[in-house]
Each structure stands twice: as C-alpha cells, then as structure tokens.
Write a protein that holds these residues in place. Sequence first.
Motif, mmCIF file in Angstrom:
data_model
loop_
_atom_site.group_PDB
_atom_site.id
_atom_site.type_symbol
_atom_site.label_atom_id
_atom_site.label_comp_id
_atom_site.label_asym_id
_atom_site.label_seq_id
_atom_site.Cartn_x
_atom_site.Cartn_y
_atom_site.Cartn_z
ATOM 1 N N GLY A 1 0.810 -1.203 0.000
ATOM 2 C CA GLY A 1 0.000 0.000 0.000
ATOM 3 C C GLY A 1 0.847 1.258 0.000
ATOM 4 N N LEU B 1 -6.484 -5.906 -1.545
ATOM 5 C CA LEU B 1 -5.717 -4.659 -1.484
ATOM 6 C C LEU B 1 -5.449 -4.124 -2.888
ATOM 7 C CD1 LEU B 1 -4.016 -2.463 -0.160
ATOM 8 C CD2 LEU B 1 -2.114 -4.100 -0.045
ATOM 9 N N LEU C 1 -6.249 -0.528 -4.849
ATOM 10 C CA LEU C 1 -5.206 0.332 -5.403
ATOM 11 C C LEU C 1 -5.421 0.606 -6.883
ATOM 12 C CD1 LEU C 1 -2.146 -1.211 -3.544
ATOM 13 C CD2 LEU C 1 -3.212 1.011 -3.096
ATOM 14 N N GLN D 1 -7.178 3.595 -7.779
ATOM 15 C CA GLN D 1 -6.395 4.825 -7.685
ATOM 16 C C GLN D 1 -5.437 4.985 -8.860
ATOM 17 O OE1 GLN D 1 -5.943 7.311 -4.609
ATOM 18 N NE2 GLN D 1 -8.058 6.826 -5.132
ATOM 19 N N ILE E 1 -12.890 -1.175 -0.301
ATOM 20 C CA ILE E 1 -11.949 -2.232 0.047
ATOM 21 C C ILE E 1 -12.633 -3.297 0.897
ATOM 22 C CG2 ILE E 1 -11.079 -1.075 2.130
ATOM 23 C CD1 ILE E 1 -8.251 -2.113 1.269
ATOM 24 N N LEU F 1 -3.474 0.803 2.917
ATOM 25 C CA LEU F 1 -4.098 1.907 2.190
ATOM 26 C C LEU F 1 -4.132 3.182 3.033
ATOM 27 C CD1 LEU F 1 -5.544 2.718 -0.423
ATOM 28 C CD2 LEU F 1 -7.684 1.864 0.575
ATOM 29 N N ILE G 1 -12.478 6.160 2.148
ATOM 30 C CA ILE G 1 -12.381 4.704 2.051
ATOM 31 C C ILE G 1 -13.677 4.093 2.569
ATOM 32 C CG2 ILE G 1 -11.092 2.650 2.722
ATOM 33 C CD1 ILE G 1 -8.682 4.533 3.263
#
Length: 448
Positions: free
Chosen positions: A95, A120, A124, A127, A156, A168, A181
């Motif tokens: 992360g 995870l 990501l 992003q 997540i 994260l 989140i």
Amino acid sequence: MKPVIDITAPSSKSLSHRALICAALAEGESLLEGVLDSQDLTRTAGCLRLLGALITPQGGKLFVRGIGGKTGASAEGPVSMNVGESGTTCRLMAGVVTAIPGIYRIHGEGRIHDRPVAHLTDALTQQGVRVTFEEKSGYPPMVMSSPGLIGGEVTINLEQSSQYLSGLLLAAPLATGTTTIRLIGRSVASWPYVALTLDTMARFGVPVILERRILDDWHSCTHAEAAGLPPTDIRLVVHPAPYRAGAMRVEGDWSNASYFLAAGAVGTAPVRISGLSRQSAQGDRFMLEILSRMGASVEWQDDVVTVFPSALRGTQVDMNACPDIVPTVAAMAAFATGETIISGAAHLALKECDRILGPVTELSKAGVNIEARPDGMIIRGNGGLLPRSVDLCTYGDHRMAMSFSLLELGGISVNLDNPSCVAKSFPGFWDVWSLIRLGNGLGATHES
C-alpha cells in the motif's frame, strides 16, 4: 506455590511496523524506542531503506531520517522489495509504495506467495495503480506501477485481513486529494489492528476521520463504536497531510506475551509480566478476558500483570478480532476441564500456515482431543495431559512453535522440527521460555 517468575514483555510487532513506516514517511528525524528486533521488522526496514529512508540503530533505539513522501530510490527499473515471510511487511508496504510514483516489485519467501493480496490491489487499481501478478492472480510476486495516488472514493474488502486497510491508510495522506475509504464485504477480520494504525498515524501528525452511517447520514465515531458494525456502515476519510517526525516508544506485545500469560495459568508457578499496557488498543489484550472466562486468577498492580496457577474450565470464544492468539488458547484449553469452542476465525487458514489444521493436527499427536471447524476448532479437555514424548511440526510458523511450548508444562516432552522459526517475531523466545521451565522445575533446556 512456587516463587513468581518475572518476565518483561517483548515490544509489539504490529506497532513496531507502523511506527517505523510513519517515521520513514515523515520529513526530518524521528526517535523510536523499543522497536522489536525480529526478522519481520528487518524486512520492513529494508523496504523503507530502498525508498531512501535512513534507519540507524544506536543504543537500543532507532534514529529514522524520513523521506518526506519523496523517494530517493533509483528510477531505473522496478525497485525490488523482498518481504521475506512477513505478511505484514507485504501488505503494508504494497500500500505505502503506491503513494510514491514509481515501479515496485513485491516478492518474498516461504508461504508468502500463497497469501492473498487481491483485496488490497483491487482497491489500489481504483487509484490508477497498475498491478501485474507474475505467477498466480491475486498473489505475490507482483509488479506495481504507480503514478502516485489521486484520492477520491475507494472501496476495500477486509474479510481476509485488516492489513489491507492499514496499507491503504498509511499511503492515503500522501495522495493529492482527500481519500474516502468505504468498506465492503460481509465482515472485517482483526478490526483492532486498524486502531493501532490510526493511533500511530495520529502520533505522527496525520489524523484520520472515522465515520459510521446512521440512516442516510455519516457521523464521526470512535474505533470502539465502529467495531461490530456492518462493513458497509463504516467509512474513513483521510485528507492530504505530511507525516511529522517525532518520538515514540513502542509498548509491549500482547500477542507474544500470551504464551507466558497462559503459562502462569497452566503451570505450577505464577508468572508476572511487565511492559504491557492495560489500556492498549491491541486486540490480543483479549487474552486476559479469555483467561478470566476460563477461571484463571489474574491480578493487576500498576503496569504489571500476574497470572496464577488455576483450575481452568472450557469456554466459548469468538476470536475474529484476535486470531494470532488462537494457537495459544488451543494449547491452553488442553489443560482445562470441559469443552472450549473457538469460532469466528476462518481467516486463520491464510496465515503463515493453516492455523486451524496446524494446531488440530499437532496437538492431536500430544493426546489432545481437538477437532477442526471451518471457522475455528473444538478442544475437549479433561484437566490435564498424559506425559509422553512427541515430535511436532511447526510448519515454519513462529506462533505454532511458541504455543506448543506450553505442552511442556503438562509433562509432554516436545521435540520441534524447526524451533528457530520463532525469530520471525521473537528471536529471544527460547531464552525467556527457559525462565518458565526453570520456575516450573523443568530445567532450562528446551528439547528440540
């Protein structure tokens, strides 16, 4: 009753990882005291050095000159990060590195390539991070190419591990925009570890807003208030902010203290442990509650806890929030009278070994009546063990080795295939365990 055995708890592995990462991401020099010296922490420190952090041991302390969110790593080719067998290093660093533009190869050793990270990496990729799995989809080794994090809303899943969220979270302050989140899935594994991440980030100047949903509105809440809520009713908001260098002393580790707490209850000599925080956010502090439920005599005085030899009884316990002490409780339950049911811990199968089948298989060899369940196990104790000599497999798992040592207090001669695997989290374990053996009249030498 035999004299009290005095032990100092080792430093918290979980907090050591988080403190080291926050200090390395800060600008300026931080002073860390009590960082655990173990193989896992060596891996995390190595990864952070690859990003340009300077980490210098001096007089039992660590001086960390951070990178201020800007890597000093070479731009030529991917930065190769060998996380060894450390699942914590793998998930947290996977992360963290994405907050710093670059290409990173995350790989390891042993069972690490069988431990999933897809939940995870799914977050990501939202992003803008590109992830290429080299062998199995959703597992290391993997190459991550990141332009840096942009913020915005991210979802997540934490059904397998809360470390995905911690990785994260640690990266989110370095994003260019605010990160919101949202949790998805049916449950959250090991929620108390998120509190350790939030507390450590706050100590290095980065607060995180935790909110719960009430009807159609979001309201600030504490970590304790969020525990037990449906994942979809929880969100965390992280604004862009620099980590600030500072000083931190790492508290004692409830996970690694659990073996000695249990030894006080099942042995013939009280065990007194210093260095543990009674108000700790560590989930494995629940070990004291389990001891009490099983009838153990426990006494606090200032910051010292003593557990006395006790006639234990079986109990039922949901260990979703504290899976690392399941092997300890399973071994301890063999000394109890009656049935102990451990539940809520299906994610144990994804640890360094399968920590459901592992304890069931090996404790059975020692004469323990134990049965696996999909989310835990049942131990049917009859108040003690019959003396014998057994060869036990650790599966290379440090927590297997340390928990099996408790059988010695029941007259079992324990021969482990790989006692040195404790170095992953507690290199000095056998030296400390020799104090337990001596105090219980067994001699100092562990049979291995």
